[in-house]
Design an enzyme around this catalytic site. Structure first.
Site, mmCIF file in Angstrom:
data_model
loop_
_atom_site.group_PDB
_atom_site.id
_atom_site.type_symbol
_atom_site.label_atom_id
_atom_site.label_comp_id
_atom_site.label_asym_id
_atom_site.label_seq_id
_atom_site.Cartn_x
_atom_site.Cartn_y
_atom_site.Cartn_z
ATOM 1 N N SER A 138 18.632 -33.486 1.747
ATOM 2 C CA SER A 138 19.424 -32.193 1.236
ATOM 3 C C SER A 138 20.471 -32.908 0.417
ATOM 4 O O SER A 138 21.105 -33.854 0.301
ATOM 5 C CB SER A 138 20.027 -31.409 2.437
ATOM 6 O OG SER A 138 20.960 -30.447 1.831
ATOM 7 N N TYR A 151 26.001 -31.582 9.471
ATOM 8 C CA TYR A 151 24.802 -31.385 8.850
ATOM 9 C C TYR A 151 24.738 -32.226 7.890
ATOM 10 O O TYR A 151 23.905 -33.280 7.429
ATOM 11 C CB TYR A 151 24.570 -29.764 8.248
ATOM 12 C CG TYR A 151 23.175 -29.860 7.723
ATOM 13 C CD1 TYR A 151 21.958 -29.529 8.272
ATOM 14 C CD2 TYR A 151 23.251 -29.499 6.239
ATOM 15 C CE1 TYR A 151 21.002 -29.352 7.534
ATOM 16 C CE2 TYR A 151 22.265 -29.323 5.325
ATOM 17 C CZ TYR A 151 20.986 -29.381 6.257
ATOM 18 O OH TYR A 151 19.823 -28.948 5.415
#
Ligand SMILES: Cc1cc2nc3c(=O)[nH]c(=O)nc-3n(C[C@H](O)[C@H](O)[C@H](O)COP(=O)(O)OP(=O)(O)OC[C@H]3O[C@@H](n4cnc5c(N)ncnc54)[C@H](O)[C@@H]3O)c2cc1C
Ligand SMILES: NC(=O)c1ccc[n+]([C@@H]2O[C@H](COP(=O)([O-])OP(=O)(O)OC[C@H]3O[C@@H](n4cnc5c(N)ncnc54)[C@H](OP(=O)(O)O)[C@@H]3O)[C@@H](O)[C@H]2O)c1
Lengths: 245, 431
Positions: A138, A151
């Site tokens: 990501s 995250y």
């Protein structure tokens, strides 16, 4: 024809990507937690043109089950040349700040399980002398931000792992692709208000397939995120730490 | 997922959107009332539920099985007709019935029992539906077909989403020899000529439709182009461009006004020199001319627009149409083009199915507030007087009394309504 193993095959991005593969007649083994949804996706891919589909259930935190699933995929598809790892959870940052258990569980799902799956597959691909490994990391892994650094740091671990793996497998004819999507409208982000920067899973999927076919190393999807992240990565820390992001 | 309808009027103030993604899963919990929402290609408020929840079905977009030998397709209800075409045309199959846009879902096509240019030979969409699964808010599931739970089938076909969520369906596609259609366009000067052309074409042409100039008055009243077509043998020709034009923003004002309208209609009428022309057309521009411009509905500006589609029974059709066209032309409003078609006599399966024998006219009106609403009420007078009906899929303003007149069997739907489902349209016409 590719023989493709997808981990996290019920993910919206993974499903859209699988449709691209199916339409050109590839063979796919779909791995996820929900047998019913996997079966529905497999039927759909069959109608869309997949020459062969197989499914297997796996919770990725069940590390002992990893090897069995990889064996099954290889058996069902008569070999394996492509791996797409797509599973993930968008960590509740506040919860992970309050609970070390949450922090560790999130790392297990978003980082350790990914590396654990990559290790045996990388060894197989290295041995056979060909293969494509593609993993959805990501843009969040490019720099830790206060709103989602748990995250983000798990994704950063994945991105760093992949860059090392890429160097190692370079000579074995195995390509390693790091996929860095920006904002994508999927169940993971259903509670976010959507604006102009948001992409559809179908568009990201096309980018993934193209990057795999071209043997790329790192791809930002949509492409403009490479510019956004270039800026974000280069803001000096003394400025960055004062910004709320 | 926007939770709006195609006419951009009315604009719901508050709706809760829930995405369905798994056909086997129970409905997600919701409070208040809910309504299935397909791709929002209905014009008014029949796909809206202001103050309540929309159960968005586009995430149910999986094929289940396709038999290229028989053309039988099973798919989830959120699959778009466009997806079916992408899958099937190359294998020699086509939609048995298609509306004027391919961006509608299978569930939406059933829930409005949509019709196309081949109504006179193929009937409505539901004629080609072998069955579907209906999921109710109490968690029950029923397979509905013409033989099994036939009463539920009749209630849910054209049931406006009020009887439950269709999760998946089985359809029969039609065989075609390729993506091409042989089209013949005839210019006509009045409605007499239109009806004569239509009657003469019904037997030998699968598709018939006319574009009519609704700005024309006096001697020119009722002039237009009549287009009839059949699927053609596979032959090569250039594929139409893949790129879709788009309207990226809503202009602050409607770009449609009396002047642009008359000019466009006159130009369109005269674009064809001779009285008859022949062409081979790809199915995309033939069936879906407007789909080439994404979001074309935005050109009407922020106030949106209203579509009006009515049907007039055969005996009253010509006189009724003339009166409608007179009233529309006198108002100086009305769309670029009105669409006119004669429906066939095949019975419709749904309690609230719109198609019935007679002539159907459809056109757009920019939303000019009171003037527009008054005009549409005046059109309703003509339609009601002729014993006709107005299409709920296109409606945003019909009075309850009119609706009940147009669909006298409406309350036989009552026992089949899902007690937790409702829509803006339904509250408007029944409360
Ligand atoms: C350019 C254009 C041309 C058109 N041409 C035609 C035409 O030629 N003929 C014609 O008949 N119509 C035509 N229409 C109207 C359109 O075909 C219908 O309104 C169609 O029902 C829209 O489908 P949708 O998937 O967008 O559903 P929506 O508009 O979102 O919903 C339509 C209805 O279906 C219900 N519904 C949706 N999904 C489900 C489900 N899974 N289960 C139960 N109920 C459900 C909704 O509650 C609602 O009542 C046209 C529309 C446009 C924009
Ligand atoms: N959406 C975005 O904006 C965005 C942006 C950047 C990166 N990404 C990444 O893209 C990938 C795909 O996400 P998505 O957006 O497509 O979201 P998604 O549809 O919610 O998919 C997430 C997937 O992860 C699976 N999963 C979660 N925990 C698991 C576990 N313990 N074991 C096995 N599978 C598990 C889920 O399985 P179930 O279906 O069983 O729950 C689901 O299939 C993720 O890695 C995500 O981090 C997404």
């Amino acid at each position: 024809m590719r023989r493709i193993l997808i981990i996290g095959a019920t993910s919206a991005i993974a499903e859209a990507t699988a449709r691209e593969f199916a339409a050109r007649g590839d063979a796919l083994c779909l791995v996820g937690r929900d047998a019913g949804r996997l079966a529905a996706i497999a039927q759909d891919l069959g109608v869309r043109g997949a020459v062969r589909t197989a499914t297997a259930t796996l919770d990725v935190t069940d590390f002992a089950a990893h090897a069995g699933v990889i064996d099954l995929a290889e058996r069902e598809l008569g070999g394996l040349d492509t791996l797409l790892v797509a599973h993930g959870t968008l960590t509740d940052q506040a919860e992970a700040e309050a609970s070390v258990d949450t922090l560790r569980r999130e790392f297990d799902i978003n980082a350790i399980s990914v590396m654990a799956l990559l290790t045996p597959v990388a060894n197989r691909f290295a041995k056979q002398g060909f293969g494509s490994i593609a993993v959805i990391s990501s843009v969040a892994g490019d720099r830790g931000r206060m709103s989602n650094y748990v995250y983000g740091s798990a994704k950063a671990a994945v991105s760093a792992f992949l860059s090392g793996l890429r160097q190692r497998l370079q000579k074995s004819g195995v390509n390693v692709l790091t996929i860095k999507p920006g904002f994508v409208d999927t169940p993971m982000t259903k509670d976010f208000p959507k604006g102009a920067l948001w992409a559809k899973p179908e568009d990201v999927a096309k980018g993934i397939v193209k990057a795999i076919d071209k043997g790329r190393s790192v791809v930002y999807l949509p492409w403009f995120w490479s510019l956004i992240m270039l800026v974000i990565r280069n803001v000096p820390e003394f400025v960055f730490k004062r910004v709320k992001l | 997922m926007s939770g709006t309808s195609w006419g951009r009027y009315p604009r719901p103030a508050q709706q809760h959107l829930l995405m369905l993604r798994d056909r086997a899963a129970p409905l997600p919990p919701f409070s208040g009332s809910a309504l299935p929402h397909g791709n929002g290609r209905s014009y008014g408020d029949s796909c809206l539920n202001d103050g309540g929840t929309l159960l968005c079905t586009r995430g149910l977009d999986r094929f289940i099985a396709f038999d290229p030998a028989s053309g039988v397709l099973r798919c989830e209800a959120g699959v778009l007709l466009a997806d079916i075409l992408d899958l099937a045309v190359g294998q020699g199959w086509f939609l048995p019935v298609t509306p004027g846009t391919k961006y509608v879902t299978v569930g939406g096509a059933i829930a409005n029992d949509v019709h196309g240019k081949n109504h006179h030979v193929a009937g409505c969409f539901s004629e080609h539906v072998n069955g579907f699964e209906l999921l109710r808010s109490d968690g029950s599931r029923r397979w509905c077909s013409k033989t099994e739970n036939a009463d539920w089938f009749a209630a849910t076909v054209a049931g406006l989403g009020l009887t439950g969520v269709i999760t998946w369906a089985e359809l029969r596609l039609q065989r075609v020899r390729g993506p091409w259609l042989g089209c013949e366009t005839h210019r006509f000067d009045n409605l007499d000529e239109f009806f004569a052309l239509s009657a003469a074409s019904e037997r030998d042409y699968e598709y018939t439709v006319a574009w009519i100039d609704c700005a024309a008055r006096g001697a020119a009243l009722g002039r237009g182009h009549f287009i009839r077509a059949n699927h053609a043998a596979a032959s090569d020709g250039p594929r139409p461009g893949r790129r879709r034009l788009g309207v990226p923003l809503t202009p602050p004002l409607s770009l449609i006004n009396g002047l642009s309208l008359r000019a466009f209609n006159t130009l369109y009428f005269h674009r064809q020199r001779g009285r008859v022309s022949h062409a081979l057309s790809h199915y995309e521009p033939y069936f879906y001319p407007l789909d080439a411009i994404a979001d074309w509905n935005r050109i009407y500006g922020p106030r949106g627009f209203l579509q009006y589609q009515c049907v007039l029974p055969p005996a009253q059709a010509q006189a009724g149409l003339e009166e409608l066209l007179r009233r529309i032309a006198a108002s100086g409003s009305g769309s670029f083009l009105a669409v006119l078609k004669v429906f066939g006599t095949r019975p419709s399966a749904g309690i609230l199915s719109f198609p019935r024998p007679g002539a159907t006219l459809a056109l757009d009106f920019p939303n000019n507030g009171q003037a527009t609403f008054a005009l549409l009420d005046a059109l309703d007078e003509v339609v009601a007087g002729a014993g006709g009906a107005v299409y709920p899929a296109k409606d945003a303003r019909l009075a309850g009394e009119r609706f009940r007149q147009y669909f006298p069997a409406w309350n036989t739907l009552e026992p089949y309504l899902d007690p937790r489902f409702s829509s803006g349209f339904w509250r408007r016409v029944t409360e």
